[in-house]
Design an enzyme around this catalytic site. Structure first.
Site, PDB file in Angstrom:
ATOM      1  CB  CYS A 156      22.144  -2.737 -22.879  1.00 23.84           C
ATOM      2  SG  CYS A 156      23.686  -1.863 -23.209  1.00 23.84           S
ATOM      3  CB  VAL A 157      19.596   2.669 -23.048  1.00 23.51           C
ATOM      4  CG1 VAL A 157      19.211   3.762 -24.036  1.00 23.51           C
ATOM      5  CG2 VAL A 157      18.337   1.896 -22.632  1.00 23.51           C
ATOM      6  CD1 TRP A 187      16.326  -2.174 -30.032  1.00 22.09           C
ATOM      7  CD2 TRP A 187      18.269  -1.076 -30.101  1.00 22.09           C
ATOM      8  NE1 TRP A 187      16.274  -1.288 -31.076  1.00 22.09           N
ATOM      9  CE2 TRP A 187      17.451  -0.615 -31.150  1.00 22.09           C
ATOM     10  CE3 TRP A 187      19.552  -0.537 -29.954  1.00 22.09           C
ATOM     11  CZ2 TRP A 187      17.863   0.370 -32.038  1.00 22.09           C
ATOM     12  CZ3 TRP A 187      19.962   0.449 -30.843  1.00 22.09           C
ATOM     13  CH2 TRP A 187      19.121   0.892 -31.867  1.00 22.09           C
ATOM     14  CG  HIS A 229      15.794   7.753 -29.434  1.00 18.47           C
ATOM     15  ND1 HIS A 229      16.042   6.439 -29.751  1.00 18.47           N
ATOM     16  CD2 HIS A 229      14.452   7.866 -29.307  1.00 18.47           C
ATOM     17  CE1 HIS A 229      14.900   5.780 -29.824  1.00 18.47           C
ATOM     18  NE2 HIS A 229      13.920   6.632 -29.560  1.00 18.47           N
TER      19      HIS A 229
HETATM   20  N1  LIG Z   1      18.779   2.726 -29.033  1.00 15.40           N
HETATM   21  C1  LIG Z   1      18.336   1.758 -28.150  1.00 15.40           C
HETATM   22  C2  LIG Z   1      17.018   1.315 -28.132  1.00 15.40           C
HETATM   23  N2  LIG Z   1      16.116   1.829 -29.011  1.00 15.40           N
HETATM   24  C3  LIG Z   1      14.826   1.212 -29.266  1.00 15.40           C
HETATM   25  C4  LIG Z   1      13.767   1.580 -28.215  1.00 15.40           C
HETATM   26  O1  LIG Z   1      14.018   0.908 -26.980  1.00 15.40           O
HETATM   27  C5  LIG Z   1      12.374   1.172 -28.712  1.00 15.40           C
HETATM   28  O2  LIG Z   1      12.354  -0.220 -28.960  1.00 15.40           O
HETATM   29  C6  LIG Z   1      11.989   1.907 -29.971  1.00 15.40           C
HETATM   30  O3  LIG Z   1      12.097   3.318 -29.731  1.00 15.40           O
HETATM   31  C7  LIG Z   1      10.554   1.581 -30.413  1.00 15.40           C
HETATM   32  O4  LIG Z   1       9.639   1.866 -29.382  1.00 15.40           O
HETATM   33  N3  LIG Z   1      16.615   0.377 -27.244  1.00 15.40           N
HETATM   34  C8  LIG Z   1      17.510  -0.168 -26.351  1.00 15.40           C
HETATM   35  O5  LIG Z   1      17.133  -1.026 -25.541  1.00 15.40           O
HETATM   36  N4  LIG Z   1      18.814   0.253 -26.356  1.00 15.40           N
HETATM   37  C9  LIG Z   1      19.256   1.207 -27.218  1.00 15.40           C
HETATM   38  O6  LIG Z   1      20.470   1.570 -27.192  1.00 15.40           O
HETATM   39  C1  LIG Z   2      19.585   5.180 -27.322  1.00 18.47           C
HETATM   40  C2  LIG Z   2      19.263   5.243 -28.761  1.00 18.47           C
HETATM   41  O1  LIG Z   2      18.129   5.201 -29.194  1.00 18.47           O
HETATM   42  C3  LIG Z   2      20.420   5.512 -29.663  1.00 18.47           C
HETATM   43  O2  LIG Z   2      21.127   4.304 -29.821  1.00 18.47           O
HETATM   44  C4  LIG Z   2      19.934   5.989 -31.023  1.00 18.47           C
HETATM   45  O3  LIG Z   2      21.067   6.543 -31.638  1.00 18.47           O
HETATM   46  P1  LIG Z   2      20.946   8.020 -32.253  1.00 18.47           P
HETATM   47  O4  LIG Z   2      20.635   8.968 -31.093  1.00 18.47           O
HETATM   48  O5  LIG Z   2      22.318   8.290 -32.854  1.00 18.47           O
HETATM   49  O6  LIG Z   2      19.847   7.982 -33.283  1.00 18.47           O
END
Ligand SMILES: Nc1c(NC[C@H](O)[C@H](O)[C@H](O)CO)[nH]c(=O)[nH]c1=O
Ligand SMILES: CC(=O)[C@@H](O)COP(=O)(O)O
Length: 165
Positions: free
Chosen positions: A90-91, A32, A98
């Site tokens: 990177c989140v 991601w 979420h």
């Molecule tokens: N939104 C982001 C994610 N979302 C995916 C989750 O990490 C995971 O793969 C999914 O929920 C299935 O288990 N991941 C990131 O690394 N960064 C983001 O911004």
């Molecule tokens: C950190 C996440 O999972 C985020 O990118 C998902 O976006 P959203 O909260 O708008 O569904």
């Protein structure tokens, strides 16, 4: 913000950084936000080499997202003889909660894996409110968290070696 007072890649005044020559490392990278995590990986990999790590002693893997970094680190420590694992991700906050659940899960998860195996597992995960903050911390104006994660891995591997012997 604390990071604005510190460049993540500036170790000029830091305590001595040990040689990484004798250590093996695992690196697990979330796919991601790949343009960010690839930059984190390049920073971490190049920093390990800079301090003496051998390419053959760096074992790199990818996982879909940061949530899977915990499992990735566990699988590396279960199946590979490494002295430390670096987790890179990177989140970026979205519209829902979420973000909070992922960040909490990864921070707690990698900590638990480190304790489970008594091996350093480094939290090299950017948790940002927007893309620009991530760019700034993956080789931009605030340095590269991958560099910081690599130096941390070297120092912790050395500490582990010192305490074991
Ligand atoms: N939104 C982001 C994610 N979302 C995916 C989750 O990490 C995971 O793969 C999914 O929920 C299935 O288990 N991941 C990131 O690394 N960064 C983001 O911004
Ligand atoms: C950190 C996440 O999972 C985020 O990118 C998902 O976006 P959203 O909260 O708008 O569904």
């Amino acid at each position: 913000m604390a990071t604005q007072l510190k460049n993540l890649s500036d170790f000029s005044s830091a305590s001595e950084i040990p040689s990484a020559e004798s250590f093996s490392f695992g690196i697990v990278v979330a796919e991601w936000n790949a343009e960010i995590t690839n930059a984190l990986y390049q920073g971490a990999y190049s920093t390990l080499l800079k301090y003496g790590a051998k390419p053959e002693n760096i074992h790199s893997f990818t996982v879909p997202g940061s949530f899977e970094l915990t499992t990735g680190a566990d699988l590396i420590l279960k199946n590979k003889m490494v002295d430390a694992v670096i987790c890179l991700g990177c989140v970026i906050r979205g519209e829902t909660r979420h973000f909070d659940f992922i960040c909490d899960a990864v921070a707690n998860g990698v900590t638990n894996v480190a304790v489970k195996y008594s091996k350093p597992v480094i939290f090299g995960v950017l948790t940002t409110d927007n893309q620009q903050q991530a760019i700034d911390r993956s080789g931009g104006k605030h340095g590269n968290k991958g560099d910081e994660a690599a130096v941390t891995a070297i120092k912790m591997a050395k500490l582990n070696e010192t305490l074991i012997n």
